[in-house]
Design a protein around this motif. Structure first.
Motif, PDB file in Angstrom:
ATOM      1  N   UNK A  98      -4.770  -7.221  -3.269  1.00  0.00           N
ATOM      2  CA  UNK A  98      -3.671  -8.170  -3.499  1.00  0.00           C
ATOM      3  C   UNK A  98      -3.015  -7.921  -4.857  1.00  0.00           C
ATOM      4  N   UNK A  99      -3.827  -7.627  -5.883  1.00  0.00           N
ATOM      5  CA  UNK A  99      -3.284  -7.324  -7.213  1.00  0.00           C
ATOM      6  C   UNK A  99      -2.476  -6.032  -7.188  1.00  0.00           C
ATOM      7  N   UNK A 100      -2.960  -5.050  -6.447  1.00  0.00           N
ATOM      8  CA  UNK A 100      -2.248  -3.773  -6.327  1.00  0.00           C
ATOM      9  C   UNK A 100      -0.889  -3.975  -5.648  1.00  0.00           C
ATOM     10  N   UNK A 101      -0.869  -4.785  -4.616  1.00  0.00           N
ATOM     11  CA  UNK A 101       0.387  -5.069  -3.908  1.00  0.00           C
ATOM     12  C   UNK A 101       1.352  -5.839  -4.800  1.00  0.00           C
ATOM     13  N   UNK A 102       0.808  -6.808  -5.558  1.00  0.00           N
ATOM     14  CA  UNK A 102       1.659  -7.614  -6.440  1.00  0.00           C
ATOM     15  C   UNK A 102       2.284  -6.755  -7.537  1.00  0.00           C
ATOM     16  N   UNK A 103       1.571  -5.730  -7.977  1.00  0.00           N
ATOM     17  CA  UNK A 103       2.079  -4.860  -9.032  1.00  0.00           C
ATOM     18  C   UNK A 103       3.164  -3.922  -8.522  1.00  0.00           C
ATOM     19  N   UNK A 107       7.328  -2.750  -0.899  1.00  0.00           N
ATOM     20  CA  UNK A 107       7.226  -2.519   0.548  1.00  0.00           C
ATOM     21  C   UNK A 107       6.564  -3.722   1.227  1.00  0.00           C
ATOM     22  N   UNK A 108       7.225  -4.858   1.206  1.00  0.00           N
ATOM     23  CA  UNK A 108       6.598  -6.066   1.767  1.00  0.00           C
ATOM     24  C   UNK A 108       6.280  -5.948   3.254  1.00  0.00           C
ATOM     25  N   UNK A 109       7.008  -5.091   3.968  1.00  0.00           N
ATOM     26  CA  UNK A 109       6.735  -4.941   5.394  1.00  0.00           C
ATOM     27  C   UNK A 109       5.402  -4.239   5.648  1.00  0.00           C
ATOM     28  N   UNK A 110       4.797  -3.638   4.606  1.00  0.00           N
ATOM     29  CA  UNK A 110       3.530  -2.917   4.754  1.00  0.00           C
ATOM     30  C   UNK A 110       2.357  -3.677   4.137  1.00  0.00           C
ATOM     31  N   UNK A 111       2.589  -4.917   3.692  1.00  0.00           N
ATOM     32  CA  UNK A 111       1.523  -5.665   3.037  1.00  0.00           C
ATOM     33  C   UNK A 111       0.293  -5.788   3.927  1.00  0.00           C
ATOM     34  N   UNK A 112       0.493  -6.131   5.202  1.00  0.00           N
ATOM     35  CA  UNK A 112      -0.627  -6.321   6.123  1.00  0.00           C
ATOM     36  C   UNK A 112      -1.425  -5.049   6.314  1.00  0.00           C
ATOM     37  N   UNK A 113      -0.729  -3.921   6.531  1.00  0.00           N
ATOM     38  CA  UNK A 113      -1.407  -2.646   6.741  1.00  0.00           C
ATOM     39  C   UNK A 113      -2.181  -2.217   5.495  1.00  0.00           C
ATOM     40  N   UNK A 114      -1.588  -2.446   4.319  1.00  0.00           N
ATOM     41  CA  UNK A 114      -2.273  -2.080   3.084  1.00  0.00           C
ATOM     42  C   UNK A 114      -3.541  -2.902   2.888  1.00  0.00           C
ATOM     43  N   UNK A 115      -3.491  -4.192   3.209  1.00  0.00           N
ATOM     44  CA  UNK A 115      -4.679  -5.039   3.082  1.00  0.00           C
ATOM     45  C   UNK A 115      -5.743  -4.614   4.075  1.00  0.00           C
ATOM     46  N   UNK A 116      -5.349  -4.310   5.308  1.00  0.00           N
ATOM     47  CA  UNK A 116      -6.312  -3.863   6.319  1.00  0.00           C
ATOM     48  C   UNK A 116      -7.006  -2.585   5.864  1.00  0.00           C
ATOM     49  N   UNK A 150      -8.091 -13.086   9.091  1.00  0.00           N
ATOM     50  CA  UNK A 150      -7.481 -14.099   8.235  1.00  0.00           C
ATOM     51  C   UNK A 150      -6.702 -13.459   7.079  1.00  0.00           C
ATOM     52  N   UNK A 151      -7.299 -12.470   6.404  1.00  0.00           N
ATOM     53  CA  UNK A 151      -6.683 -11.873   5.220  1.00  0.00           C
ATOM     54  C   UNK A 151      -5.453 -11.049   5.576  1.00  0.00           C
ATOM     55  N   UNK A 152      -5.578 -10.218   6.605  1.00  0.00           N
ATOM     56  CA  UNK A 152      -4.443  -9.382   7.001  1.00  0.00           C
ATOM     57  C   UNK A 152      -3.289 -10.251   7.490  1.00  0.00           C
ATOM     58  N   UNK A 153      -3.616 -11.289   8.255  1.00  0.00           N
ATOM     59  CA  UNK A 153      -2.566 -12.194   8.723  1.00  0.00           C
ATOM     60  C   UNK A 153      -1.871 -12.902   7.580  1.00  0.00           C
ATOM     61  N   UNK A 157       2.092 -12.398   6.540  1.00  0.00           N
ATOM     62  CA  UNK A 157       2.982 -13.547   6.405  1.00  0.00           C
ATOM     63  C   UNK A 157       3.685 -13.523   5.049  1.00  0.00           C
ATOM     64  N   UNK A 158       2.919 -13.181   3.992  1.00  0.00           N
ATOM     65  CA  UNK A 158       3.522 -13.098   2.655  1.00  0.00           C
ATOM     66  C   UNK A 158       4.588 -12.003   2.609  1.00  0.00           C
ATOM     67  N   UNK A 159       4.298 -10.857   3.248  1.00  0.00           N
ATOM     68  CA  UNK A 159       5.273  -9.777   3.278  1.00  0.00           C
ATOM     69  C   UNK A 159       6.525 -10.151   4.040  1.00  0.00           C
ATOM     70  N   UNK A 160       6.319 -10.803   5.197  1.00  0.00           N
ATOM     71  CA  UNK A 160       7.466 -11.238   5.998  1.00  0.00           C
ATOM     72  C   UNK A 160       8.306 -12.249   5.231  1.00  0.00           C
ATOM     73  N   UNK A 161       7.636 -13.133   4.501  1.00  0.00           N
ATOM     74  CA  UNK A 161       8.359 -14.127   3.696  1.00  0.00           C
ATOM     75  C   UNK A 161       9.180 -13.454   2.614  1.00  0.00           C
ATOM     76  N   UNK A 162       8.592 -12.431   1.967  1.00  0.00           N
ATOM     77  CA  UNK A 162       9.321 -11.740   0.914  1.00  0.00           C
ATOM     78  C   UNK A 162      10.492 -10.953   1.486  1.00  0.00           C
ATOM     79  N   UNK A 163      10.279 -10.321   2.630  1.00  0.00           N
ATOM     80  CA  UNK A 163      11.380  -9.602   3.282  1.00  0.00           C
ATOM     81  C   UNK A 163      12.525 -10.568   3.580  1.00  0.00           C
TER      82      UNK A 163
END
Length: 622
Positions: A98-103, A107-116, A150-153, A157-163
């Protein structure tokens, strides 16, 4: 326990008859015999050892059971510890990803894949532990599956919201730009394109209505600056301005009325100046420049303005009346701007040249007690100058007249930008009612610094008004020789060298003829002057109407050489080969009448002395 007959017991002792009452060693044998002769015996004598063995067996079994339970419980505790450790590891992996993504949130559309991906790598490390029991491994897998879903979902959702938010922000910015530039159609098209996705129905309807309203208001404001009467007609036409609320309509009517008064005052000032300088010589000239409607409505005043010998009694009466009105001005009056325009028009239309200065000085002195009014006037003047110089964008007026929509959009965009800054400046003044010219100048300088990058190089430094910290751009108005005099000719007749003549007030060097000139025309681009003559780079110059009048008064004709002395003491030798736009043409271009222009033909770009003040001039004698 059942009794067993003695006879049934193998090798059981046989009964031996004993004497009655006798006993062996005093033992009552008869009693023993009696007992032994019974058919059965009580097993109680044998139960003690049996019970001991039974208790021993039970104790051993109990101990074995307790040890098994303890071992089982120990195993369970170890498994639980493994599950807890695995859960902690998954949480750490989640936080790190999550910290890596925030930094790097690009690419908010890839947040879920990156977490997985991050959780899968963490789980592989956990599952590689060979000491895990099957039960612990199973429980950890269950925990991981739930945690991953739970985490990937959550991250998807956060990525979709940012998009969504980023898309809406960008769309909102494009919408605002379209609305501010008056491009209503583009703004509405943008809203419809994203209706139901970035903009919900009610929001889209509100944005569409706002675009129509702002577009209609901007169209009225732009038209009012050129033709207030036409702007009033537009306001009365529901087909053209049906989206404007009644409150805004009333404000626009008031603003249009103010523009009408401003234009009227400007017309009278230009007319009075032209008559005094000899550039406007007849009422017909006035009608050609300012329009038939103006000439008809003010026929009597225009006639008096041209009268060689005005009725001085009437002039004195007007002078006293205007003086009384100036004395009654309240600088805090909210209608001060309108009243000022009316008085300026009265001064220029009713008083001859010799009486105007005193009245104008009295009016300006009265207004100086209202800093806000003065600053607003300075703001408008400077912004109009900036617009004319192309600070807010450049367009080709000829193409606009020919119906070129792209050029028209450029003009609308420049006008909208100018008005936007004007509104910001007026809002700043309202928020800072005690502001000084210095304080407002600091704000305005900072605001304009974001716009001047679009203008020609050095424009701001050359044209920044003195109230913003620029150098004085004008010289004191000189006492002009009488109309028709020929100073040079008279001096020549007496064998004397002509002395320099003070240049018209506000004179300065300007440039034209270069490719990026915002007011270029086809003739100047071809090097053709006002009299179909050939222009010479760096030598030929065009005179504004007031400079032209001053040149003629001193006997300078077309093609004559003129020595120009600048305010810094340097001199230039130039040739009068061209004319700037005349007053009527300037007004059609949306400009105030040009004054004080010594416009040098310079094909490579602005002249080296561009912006320098002109102090005096004289004809070069052949």
């Amino acid at each position: 326990m059942a009794r067993i007959p003695l006879s049934d017991i193998p090798n059981a002792p046989k009964l031996v008859p004993q004497p009655t009452g006798a006993g062996l060693g005093g033992v009552n044998l008869s009693r023993a015999q009696s007992l032994l002769s019974q058919d059965t015996i009580s097993p109680d004598a044998f139960s003690g050892p049996g019970r001991g063995l039974q208790a021993l067996a039970q104790g051993v079994a109990s101990t074995t059971s307790d040890l098994s339970t303890a071992a089982h419980r120990l195993r369970e505790q170890q498994d639980q510890n493994e599950v807890w450790m695995a859960t902690d590891a998954l949480n750490e992996a989640y936080n790190a990803k999550a910290a890596e993504i925030a930094a790097n949130p690009t690419r908010p559309e890839e947040y879920g894949a990156l977490m997985a991906q991050g959780l899968d790598e963490a789980y592989k490390g956990i599952a590689a532990n060979k000491k895990l029991s099957p039960q612990a491994r199973q429980r950890i897998e269950q925990v991981y599956n739930r945690f991953r879903v739970d985490s990937v979902g959550r991250m998807q959702l956060a990525g979709a919201k940012q998009v969504f938010e980023t898309g809406k922000l960008l769309a909102g910015q494009r919408y605002a730009e379209a609305v501010e530039s008056g491009n209503t159609a583009a703004a509405i098209e943008l809203v419809e394109q994203h209706r139901g996705t970035l903009f919900f129905e009610a929001e889209a309807d509100a944005l569409t209505q706002n675009a129509r309203q702002k577009g209609e208001m901007l169209a009225v404001q732009q038209l009012a600056r050129v033709d207030p009467d036409a702007a009033d007609e537009m306001l009365r036409d529901p087909k053209q301005t049906g989206s404007i609320p009644e409150v805004q309509r009333l404000r626009l009517e008031d603003a249009t009325d103010t523009e009408r008064r401003r234009i009227n005052a400007d017309n009278w000032e230009a007319l009075a100046t032209g008559v005094a300088e000899g550039t406007i010589r007849t009422p017909e000239d006035a009608e050609n420049i300012f329009g038939k409607k103006f000439a008809v409505q003010n026929a009597g005043k225009i006639k008096r303005l041209f009268a060689a010998n005005p009725d001085m009694e009437q002039v004195r009466g007007e002078y006293l009346r205007i003086g009384e009105e100036i004395a009654q001005i309240d600088p805090s009056d909210p209608e001060i701007e309108k009243r000022t325009f009316d008085l300026r028009a009265e001064i220029h239309s009713s008083l001859p040249e010799g009486f105007r200065k005193d009245s104008l000085d009295a009016l300006n002195s009265k207004l100086s007690r209202n800093p806000d009014s003065v600053l607003r006037s300075q703001l408008s003047e400077t912004l109009n100058m900036a617009r004319s110089a192309g600070v807010f964008g450049q367009w080709d007026e000829k193409d606009v007249k020919d119906g070129d929509l792209k050029e028209l959009d450029k003009k609308k965009g420049a006008t909208a930008a100018m008005y936007r800054i004007k509104q910001e400046g007026e809002a700043w003044l309202r928020a800072n009612p005690t502001a000084t010219s210095e304080g407002f100048g600091k704000w305005f300088n900072e605001r304009m610094s974001r716009e001047v990058k679009q203008a020609e190089p050095g424009w701001w430094g050359r044209n920044m008004p003195s109230w913003l910290g620029g150098g004085a751009k004008t010289t004191p108005a000189p006492q002009q020789p009488p109309v028709g005099s020929r100073v040079d000719d008279k001096l020549k007749q007496h064998g004397m060298k002509a002395e320099p003549t003070p240049a018209p007030s506000g004179s300065k060097v300007t440039s034209y003829g270069y490719s990026s000139d915002p007011w270029k025309d086809s003739n100047s681009m071809k090097g053709i002057g006002a009299w179909s003559n050939q222009l010479e780079d760096g030598l030929s110059f065009a005179a504004s109407p007031d400079v032209e009048a001053a040149l003629k008064k001193q006997g300078v004709g077309k093609g004559d050489l003129v020595e120009v002395t600048l305010s810094n003491g340097e001199t230039l030798r130039v040739r009068w080969d061209d004319r700037t736009a005349q007053d009527g043409a300037a007004r059609k271009l949306g400009l105030n009448p040009l004054r004080g222009r010594w416009d040098i033909y310079s094909k490579a770009g602005p002249h080296a002395m561009d912006g320098a003040g002109v102090a005096s001039f004289r004809k070069v004698q052949s």
